[in-house]
Design a protein around this motif. Structure first.
Motif, mmCIF file in Angstrom:
data_model
loop_
_atom_site.group_PDB
_atom_site.id
_atom_site.type_symbol
_atom_site.label_atom_id
_atom_site.label_comp_id
_atom_site.label_asym_id
_atom_site.label_seq_id
_atom_site.Cartn_x
_atom_site.Cartn_y
_atom_site.Cartn_z
ATOM 1 N N TYR A 141 0.930 -1.152 0.146
ATOM 2 C CA TYR A 141 -0.021 -0.226 -0.049
ATOM 3 C C TYR A 141 1.317 1.339 0.037
ATOM 4 C CZ TYR A 141 -3.435 3.792 1.872
ATOM 5 O OH TYR A 141 -4.040 4.543 1.678
ATOM 6 N N LEU A 142 1.488 0.843 0.491
ATOM 7 C CA LEU A 142 2.357 1.982 0.844
ATOM 8 C C LEU A 142 3.649 2.462 -0.758
ATOM 9 C CD1 LEU A 142 4.500 1.777 4.653
ATOM 10 C CD2 LEU A 142 2.777 3.820 3.528
ATOM 11 N N VAL A 143 4.004 1.717 -0.684
ATOM 12 C CA VAL A 143 4.724 1.390 -2.511
ATOM 13 C C VAL A 143 3.920 2.747 -4.007
ATOM 14 C CG1 VAL A 143 5.594 0.303 -4.220
ATOM 15 C CG2 VAL A 143 6.474 -0.448 -1.875
ATOM 16 N N GLN A 144 2.545 1.524 -3.440
ATOM 17 C CA GLN A 144 2.041 1.935 -4.313
ATOM 18 C C GLN A 144 1.796 3.337 -4.210
ATOM 19 O OE1 GLN A 144 0.800 1.283 -7.258
ATOM 20 N NE2 GLN A 144 2.173 -1.131 -6.407
ATOM 21 N N LEU A 145 1.227 4.218 -3.106
ATOM 22 C CA LEU A 145 0.946 5.149 -2.914
ATOM 23 C C LEU A 145 2.225 6.542 -2.851
ATOM 24 C CD1 LEU A 145 -0.725 5.676 0.767
ATOM 25 C CD2 LEU A 145 -1.903 6.369 -1.222
ATOM 26 N N LEU A 146 3.294 6.204 -3.095
ATOM 27 C CA LEU A 146 4.462 6.933 -2.982
ATOM 28 C C LEU A 146 4.893 6.887 -4.519
ATOM 29 C CD1 LEU A 146 6.722 5.591 -0.420
ATOM 30 C CD2 LEU A 146 5.742 8.265 -0.721
ATOM 31 N N LYS A 147 4.237 5.671 -5.439
ATOM 32 C CA LYS A 147 4.433 5.658 -7.271
ATOM 33 C C LYS A 147 3.266 6.522 -6.884
ATOM 34 C CE LYS A 147 5.808 0.703 -8.227
ATOM 35 N NZ LYS A 147 5.734 -0.013 -8.069
ATOM 36 N N LEU A 148 1.994 6.599 -7.115
ATOM 37 C CA LEU A 148 1.460 7.665 -7.046
ATOM 38 C C LEU A 148 1.252 8.816 -7.052
ATOM 39 C CD1 LEU A 148 -1.454 7.186 -8.241
ATOM 40 C CD2 LEU A 148 -2.273 7.583 -5.627
ATOM 41 N N THR A 149 2.600 9.349 -5.551
ATOM 42 C CA THR A 149 2.606 10.709 -5.648
ATOM 43 C C THR A 149 4.256 11.452 -5.947
ATOM 44 O OG1 THR A 149 3.048 10.362 -3.438
ATOM 45 C CG2 THR A 149 0.944 10.594 -3.373
ATOM 46 N N ASN A 150 4.220 10.229 -6.772
ATOM 47 C CA ASN A 150 5.923 10.772 -7.232
ATOM 48 C C ASN A 150 7.039 10.975 -5.836
ATOM 49 O OD1 ASN A 150 7.765 10.515 -9.222
ATOM 50 N ND2 ASN A 150 7.873 13.317 -8.969
ATOM 51 N N GLY A 151 6.714 9.744 -5.213
ATOM 52 C CA GLY A 151 7.721 10.796 -3.717
ATOM 53 C C GLY A 151 7.360 11.356 -3.449
ATOM 54 N N ASN A 152 6.432 12.336 -2.703
ATOM 55 C CA ASN A 152 5.297 13.382 -2.170
ATOM 56 C C ASN A 152 5.070 12.520 -0.754
ATOM 57 O OD1 ASN A 152 4.481 15.957 -1.295
ATOM 58 N ND2 ASN A 152 4.255 17.029 -3.672
ATOM 59 N N VAL A 153 6.146 12.812 0.151
ATOM 60 C CA VAL A 153 4.868 12.864 1.475
ATOM 61 C C VAL A 153 4.313 13.156 2.268
ATOM 62 C CG1 VAL A 153 5.587 12.159 3.856
ATOM 63 C CG2 VAL A 153 8.113 11.388 2.071
ATOM 64 N N ALA A 154 4.031 14.394 1.896
ATOM 65 C CA ALA A 154 2.731 15.056 2.066
ATOM 66 C C ALA A 154 1.651 14.816 1.587
ATOM 67 C CB ALA A 154 3.643 16.746 1.882
ATOM 68 N N GLU A 155 1.769 14.396 0.274
ATOM 69 C CA GLU A 155 0.270 13.510 -0.279
ATOM 70 C C GLU A 155 0.370 12.568 0.033
ATOM 71 O OE1 GLU A 155 -2.437 14.613 -2.692
ATOM 72 O OE2 GLU A 155 -1.306 16.028 -2.468
ATOM 73 N N ALA A 156 0.908 11.693 -0.192
ATOM 74 C CA ALA A 156 1.077 10.789 0.262
ATOM 75 C C ALA A 156 -0.131 9.868 1.648
ATOM 76 C CB ALA A 156 2.813 9.454 0.077
#
Length: 457
Positions: free
Chosen positions: A405-420
């Motif tokens: 789940y975390l990997v998919q979130l980071l891929k979706l947000t291009n590594g933007n932690v705030a957005e993820a």
């Protein structure tokens, strides 16, 4: 004074002090990169890793200790030297025990800083005589992920630091431990391995520490333990997370005193042993549940290396399969060239819950049953359907889902932690803690390797 030309990253939020430190380092002959915050330092490390980090403890946002913790997760072999104007900070002892390479108090002596940096450079430079691949000849790979891991392993091997190898069952933790031993100055001495979860508790203490004659019923003669057998070399404690609490206390004492007292003996015997350990368990959860000692954890976890699952290094599957075919075919007296293209495609896209060990079993079954030089698709599919592993426990399934789940979130947000974190409905602190738990770095998911403008990751 002349430096060695190594690459040093200097971190300080005081512009004047940072400029002076950079000038001093350059005068010593080092190549210097600077950063004014931990976030900027992590971004620069992701783009161009230095050989040494020299950081002030007091920084805006994340402090120097938090920076060290993140470096320790992402690049375990990168030495970090911390500078502080508060020499009485109790964190100094804890940080040093956890792997901070040096901890200097301002104002520091220039010669001491130079000596520390040069010592750190020796750690982050590959040891002489290991340019060849003999030390890791048994580890077959093509992926950059494994190449990076082995590069870290070779650098760590040069020191005597304790190493904790994490990874799922079947990923090859003992093979990596053996490679570290072969790349170390202890390579000519014994490498001794023991699986702490495979030996009954009453026997494990005697196996590790030995016993004297009459120490217990059946002890008809004195016997040396594995610590004594590994004297001068390396002892690998596999599945350390399964070690009983009572033995954890005795192991900690051995590591602190560098001496072993066999069962029934009155005196301890000195030993010179480097300890490598491995686990597939979540030791942080085990500590929280009182099943693993925190003080022992910090003794063993000076450096962490994480072996990826086979499905995280799929580009290695074809070369591993070919290697195993070459190993196994002769065992069955057959001339097997390899897998047919469609069979190889099936291997490359299959689920591998048993990791490299499962792949070996699949290859062996195919070699045993094939009647043709090229293993056909049907045979590969048959072998892949063979159960090789028990169903995941609830805790394991939850961890796997959480990581994916975390990997998919980071891929979706291009590594933007705030957005993820916003999408996950979690605050950033809690989200960072989750990323650290699974050794995930936001920079790994950024297309350009840098934090988005105005939104540091």
């Amino acid at each position: 004074m002349a430096g060695r030309g190594g690459h040093v990253l200097a971190v300080d939020d005081d512009e004047d002090l940072l400029r002076l430190l950079a000038m001093r380092l350059k005068a010593w002959g080092f190549r210097v990169t600077t950063a004014s915050s931990a976030e900027e330092a992590l971004s620069k490390i992701a783009v161009e890793p230095p050989q040494v980090v020299v950081s002030d403890v007091r920084l805006p946002g994340k402090d120097g200790l938090a920076l060290f913790e993140e470096v320790r997760i992402a690049r375990p072999a990168l030495p970090v030297i911390l500078l502080t104007a508060h020499g009485s900070i109790p964190d100094a002892v804890q940080a040093t025990s956890r792997g901070v390479f040096g901890y200097l108090t301002k104002p520091f002596d220039s010669r001491v800083l130079l000596d520390k940096i040069e010592q750190a450079l020796q750690l982050s430079t590959a040891p002489a005589g290991t340019d060849d691949k003999a030390w890791c000849a048994g580890i077959v790979f093509r992926s950059t992920r494994m190449a990076d891991l082995l590069n870290e392993a070779r650098m760590v091997a040069a020191s005597d630091a304790s190493v904790l190898i994490r990874g799922e069952s079947g990923t090859g933790k003992e093979m990596l431990a053996r490679a570290i031993h072969l790349a170390s100055p202890r390579a000519r001495a014994p490498f001794v391995a023991i699986n702490c979860g495979a030996i009954p508790e009453p026997l494990l203490e005697s196996e590790l520490f030995g016993h004297v004659k009459g120490a217990f019923t059946g002890a008809d003669a004195a016997r040396s333990g594995l610590f004594q057998a590994a004297d001068g070399g390396t002892l690998f404690l596999d599945e350390i997370g399964d070690m009983p609490l009572a033995l954890q206390v005795k192991l900690l004492r051995v590591l602190q005193e560098r001496a072993v007292r066999p069962l029934g003996a009155l005196r301890a015997e000195p030993v010179d042993v480097r300890v490598l350990s491995a686990t597939h368990r979540d030791l942080e959860s085990a500590m929280a549940g009182g099943q693993f000692r925190e003080d022992l954890y910090y003794r063993l976890d000076v450096v962490t290396l994480v072996l990826p699952r086979l499905d995280e290094r799929r580009e290695d599957i074809p070369v591993l399969a070919a290697h195993f075919v070459h190993q196994v075919a002769g065992k069955y007296g057959k001339h097997v060239s390899g897998f047919a293209p469609e069979a190889l495609e099936a291997l490359a896209t299959a689920a591998w819950p048993g990791n490299v060990r499962q792949l070996y079993n699949v290859v062996e079954q195919c070699c045993a049953l094939t009647a043709t030089p090229l293993i056909p698709l049907a045979l590969a599919q048959r072998a892949l359907r063979v159960p090789t592993m028990e169903a995941l426990s609830y805790a394991e399934a939850k961890q796997r889902f959480e990581r994916n789940y975390l990997v998919q979130l980071l891929k979706l947000t291009n590594g933007n932690v705030a957005e993820a974190a916003r999408i996950a409905d979690r605050n950033r602190t809690e989200f960072y803690r989750l990323l650290q738990k699974y050794n995930l770095m936001p920079a790994m998911f950024r297309a350009d390797g840098e934090a988005p403008a105005g939104k540091p990751g």
